[in-house]
Design an enzyme around this catalytic site. Structure first.
Site, PDB file in Angstrom:
ATOM      1  N   TYR A  97      36.655  42.858  10.738  1.00 46.76           N
ATOM      2  CA  TYR A  97      37.676  43.902  10.562  1.00 46.76           C
ATOM      3  C   TYR A  97      38.638  44.040  11.750  1.00 46.76           C
ATOM      4  CZ  TYR A  97      35.934  45.248   6.027  1.00 46.76           C
ATOM      5  OH  TYR A  97      35.608  45.231   4.695  1.00 46.76           O
ATOM      6  N   GLU A 140      29.709  47.792   2.190  1.00 43.95           N
ATOM      7  CA  GLU A 140      29.321  46.371   2.209  1.00 43.95           C
ATOM      8  C   GLU A 140      27.948  46.179   2.851  1.00 43.95           C
ATOM      9  OE1 GLU A 140      34.017  45.372   2.185  1.00 43.95           O
ATOM     10  OE2 GLU A 140      32.926  44.704   3.941  1.00 43.95           O
TER      11      GLU A 140
HETATM   12  C1  HEM Z   1      40.768  47.733   5.398  1.00 42.81           C
HETATM   13  C2  HEM Z   1      40.704  46.408   5.300  1.00 42.81           C
HETATM   14  C3  HEM Z   1      40.701  45.608   4.028  1.00 42.81           C
HETATM   15  C4  HEM Z   1      41.184  45.914   2.772  1.00 42.81           C
HETATM   16  C5  HEM Z   1      41.877  47.195   2.312  1.00 42.81           C
HETATM   17  C6  HEM Z   1      40.931  44.757   1.928  1.00 42.81           C
HETATM   18  C7  HEM Z   1      41.265  44.654   0.590  1.00 42.81           C
HETATM   19  C8  HEM Z   1      41.032  43.565  -0.229  1.00 42.81           C
HETATM   20  C9  HEM Z   1      41.396  43.466  -1.635  1.00 42.81           C
HETATM   21  C10 HEM Z   1      42.093  44.546  -2.458  1.00 42.81           C
HETATM   22  C11 HEM Z   1      41.009  42.273  -2.080  1.00 42.81           C
HETATM   23  C12 HEM Z   1      41.194  41.686  -3.494  1.00 42.81           C
HETATM   24  C13 HEM Z   1      40.040  42.165  -4.370  1.00 42.81           C
HETATM   25  C14 HEM Z   1      40.198  41.695  -5.797  1.00 42.81           C
HETATM   26  O1  HEM Z   1      40.006  40.497  -6.050  1.00 42.81           O
HETATM   27  O2  HEM Z   1      40.534  42.530  -6.633  1.00 42.81           O
HETATM   28  C15 HEM Z   1      40.380  41.589  -0.961  1.00 42.81           C
HETATM   29  C16 HEM Z   1      39.866  40.323  -1.038  1.00 42.81           C
HETATM   30  C17 HEM Z   1      39.398  39.619   0.054  1.00 42.81           C
HETATM   31  N1  HEM Z   1      39.270  40.088   1.336  1.00 42.81           N
HETATM   32 FE1  HEM Z   1      39.650  41.974   1.966  1.00 42.81          FE
HETATM   33  N2  HEM Z   1      40.299  43.798   2.664  1.00 42.81           N
HETATM   34  C18 HEM Z   1      40.149  44.271   3.953  1.00 42.81           C
HETATM   35  C19 HEM Z   1      39.553  43.597   4.989  1.00 42.81           C
HETATM   36  C20 HEM Z   1      39.115  42.295   4.955  1.00 42.81           C
HETATM   37  C21 HEM Z   1      38.546  41.581   6.075  1.00 42.81           C
HETATM   38  C22 HEM Z   1      38.301  42.164   7.455  1.00 42.81           C
HETATM   39  C23 HEM Z   1      38.261  40.320   5.644  1.00 42.81           C
HETATM   40  C24 HEM Z   1      37.653  39.200   6.469  1.00 42.81           C
HETATM   41  C25 HEM Z   1      38.358  38.275   7.012  1.00 42.81           C
HETATM   42  C26 HEM Z   1      38.646  40.241   4.251  1.00 42.81           C
HETATM   43  C27 HEM Z   1      38.522  39.129   3.455  1.00 42.81           C
HETATM   44  C28 HEM Z   1      38.785  39.066   2.110  1.00 42.81           C
HETATM   45  C29 HEM Z   1      38.589  37.874   1.295  1.00 42.81           C
HETATM   46  C30 HEM Z   1      38.066  36.522   1.793  1.00 42.81           C
HETATM   47  C31 HEM Z   1      38.984  38.214  -0.005  1.00 42.81           C
HETATM   48  C32 HEM Z   1      39.005  37.321  -1.238  1.00 42.81           C
HETATM   49  C33 HEM Z   1      40.398  36.707  -1.308  1.00 42.81           C
HETATM   50  C34 HEM Z   1      40.608  35.953  -2.609  1.00 42.81           C
HETATM   51  O3  HEM Z   1      40.114  36.374  -3.653  1.00 42.81           O
HETATM   52  O4  HEM Z   1      41.309  34.954  -2.533  1.00 42.81           O
HETATM   53  N3  HEM Z   1      39.151  41.450   3.864  1.00 42.81           N
HETATM   54  N4  HEM Z   1      40.396  42.399   0.145  1.00 42.81           N
END
Ligand code: HEM
Length: 148
Positions: A97, A140
């Protein structure tokens, strides 16, 4: 974790949200350029993009969008559950994060410039991001513990 964000922080985030979203693609591009300097993080996204057929570009847009809703998160329970699921699928951990914050906040400053993205504005966005991050991290970790 903080109970709630201050009204001042919420007001700043909401006032600057539209400008950030207008420049979303540029901010996103710069954010990922920084974030993907860390190969282990880049790999998480490559795999995720293959599995879902989607570009990870949605992440930055989601962070901006959710930060704008910091004062009504209870309406976003379903969306948060989905994020937690994606994060657990891709192995997101608490120490990721700060790395995303360290990529996002400078990108905001570079794109909007320091007259718009003042120290006060960036501090408000950092606070909103941390607030959301704490919620996601908590859910998580609970999901990982349950799966173990
Ligand atoms: C407050 C911080 C964060 C928010 C609001 C957020 C939000 C999201 C959302 C909305 C999605 C798409 C979910 C869906 O498929 O409907 C997502 C996917 C993802 N997030 Fe986060 N995220 C955050 C932090 C992080 C962090 C720190 C990481 C680590 C590096 C991360 C890695 C990922 C990955 C790998 C995906 C999947 C991407 C894909 O489907 O191609 N996220 N996140």
């Amino acid at each position: 974790m903080r109970e709630n964000l201050s009204p001042e922080t919420i007001a700043i985030v909401k006032a600057t949200g539209p400008a950030l979203r207008r420049h979303g693609v540029e901010i996103t591009t710069r954010m990922y350029a920084r974030l993907f300097e860390d190969a282990s993080i880049k790999d998480m996204f490559d795999q995720a993009a293959q599995a879902s057929g989607e570009q990870p570009r949605r992440l930055a847009a989601a962070i901006l969008g959710f930060a704008e809703n910091v004062d009504k998160l209870q309406a976003l329970d379903g969306a948060i559950a989905r994020m937690v699921q994606r994060h657990v699928d891709t192995g997101v951990q608490p120490d990721h994060y700060p790395k995303v914050a360290a990529a996002l906040l400078p990108a905001i400053r570079e794109v909007l410039g320091e007259e718009v993205a003042t120290d006060e504005v960036l501090a408000a966005w950092a606070e909103a991001y941390t607030f959301l991050a704490d919620i996601l991290i908590g859910k998580e970790q609970a999901a990982y513990a349950e799966a173990a």
